[in-house]
Motif scaffolding. Structure first.
Motif, short mmCIF file in Angstrom:
data_model
loop_
_atom_site.label_atom_id
_atom_site.label_comp_id
_atom_site.label_asym_id
_atom_site.label_seq_id
_atom_site.Cartn_x
_atom_site.Cartn_y
_atom_site.Cartn_z
N SER A 75 -6.36 0.30 -16.10
CA SER A 75 -7.26 0.25 -14.96
C SER A 75 -8.69 0.05 -15.43
O SER A 75 -9.22 0.82 -16.22
CB SER A 75 -7.16 1.56 -14.17
N THR A 86 3.83 4.68 -14.00
CA THR A 86 2.69 3.93 -14.48
C THR A 86 2.62 3.98 -15.99
O THR A 86 2.75 5.05 -16.58
CB THR A 86 1.38 4.49 -13.89
N TRP A 123 -7.27 -6.72 -1.75
CA TRP A 123 -6.54 -6.36 -2.95
C TRP A 123 -5.66 -7.53 -3.38
O TRP A 123 -4.98 -8.14 -2.55
CB TRP A 123 -5.67 -5.14 -2.69
N HIS A 170 -2.43 -8.77 -5.75
CA HIS A 170 -1.20 -8.24 -6.35
C HIS A 170 -0.55 -9.31 -7.20
O HIS A 170 -0.45 -10.47 -6.80
CB HIS A 170 -0.23 -7.81 -5.24
N PHE A 172 -1.75 -4.13 -9.18
CA PHE A 172 -2.62 -4.19 -8.00
C PHE A 172 -4.06 -4.10 -8.48
O PHE A 172 -4.41 -3.18 -9.22
CB PHE A 172 -2.33 -3.04 -7.04
N VAL A 194 -1.35 3.57 -3.89
CA VAL A 194 -2.25 2.72 -4.67
C VAL A 194 -3.67 2.93 -4.17
O VAL A 194 -4.01 2.54 -3.05
CB VAL A 194 -1.85 1.24 -4.57
N TYR A 238 2.16 -0.80 -12.45
CA TYR A 238 3.42 -0.08 -12.50
C TYR A 238 4.34 -0.85 -13.44
O TYR A 238 4.61 -2.03 -13.23
CB TYR A 238 4.04 0.03 -11.11
#
Length: 223
Positions: free
Chosen positions: A21, A33, A54, A56, A78, A163, A169
């Protein structure tokens, strides 16, 4: 998730990107995760979301580890608006803080879609993301090239409730895959694309779109 896909063809090393992230060194793990550390010298790829919804991306690949073993990796990623995921490819493949060998070639199959918490769900939007790869530094240099991916229109779907930040993931076993299989459906990720990632002799990374973004309905006969 498309867990029944066959293994991808390999030219050298075939992997799928696994995400961290943001551009930070650490992230928060949960049972679904997988977050890997970002090393200083390793080969990395980042996905940037330049859009207002967002983004994906679901990625599937067969990977060869440094020790010679093969593995299939599934990833649901995401990325929040104006956010990014930084990916340490060397860490995933067992090279640690070493750049991937020159000539490493990575073919990635991916399916993409748009999501939002509430605003605009059911409307249409534009996918606007970029890929960037590099080695030998924690963060990219000004000379490290971006590879943009855009497509319009795509229907905006409802973001999964769990999310809340840019996240990946990850599954590497059938048991792990079962845990993330229901995150989204094929109708929510209608855009298909393929990317080729090549590590050059100087550690720089070239990312080429080998299958241009196309709605899945148009290629349903091959997936």
């Amino acid at each position: 998730m498309r867990k029944d896909l066959g293994l991808l063809a390999v030219l050298a090393v075939v992997i799928v990107v696994v995400a961290v992230s943001g551009c930070s060194d650490n992230g928060t793990n949960d049972s679904n995760t997988n977050v890997n550390a970002i090393n200083e010298k390793s080969t990395k790829v980042a996905i940037y979301n330049n859009g207002t919804t967002w983004a994906h991306a679901e990625l599937v690949a067969n990977a060869t580890h440094k020790n010679g073993t093969n593995m299939t990796i599934w990833a649901d990623t995401f990325i929040e608006p104006n956010g990014n995921l930084t990916i340490d490819l060397s860490e995933i493949l067992g090279y640690g803080n070493e750049p991937l060998p020159a000539g490493t070639t990575i073919r990635v199959q991916s399916w993409k879609g748009l999501f939002n918490e509430t605003n605009g769900v059911g409307d249409e939007g534009t996918l606007n993301i970029s890929f960037q790869g590099w080695s030998n530094n924690r963060y990219p240099n000004a000379t490290d090239q971006f590879t943009p991916v855009t497509f319009n229109p795509l229907t905006i779907n409802t973001l999964p409730a769990n999310v809340t930040e840019s996240i990946a993931y990850i599954a590497t076993t059938p048991e792990e895959l079962a845990n993330i299989h229901s995150i989204d459906t094929s109708d929510e990720e209608p855009l298909y694309e393929e990317e080729l990632i090549v590590v050059n002799a100087d550690g720089s990374v070239t990312i080429t779109i080998t299958q241009v973004p196309e709605l899945c309905q148009a290629i349903s006969s091959i997936v």
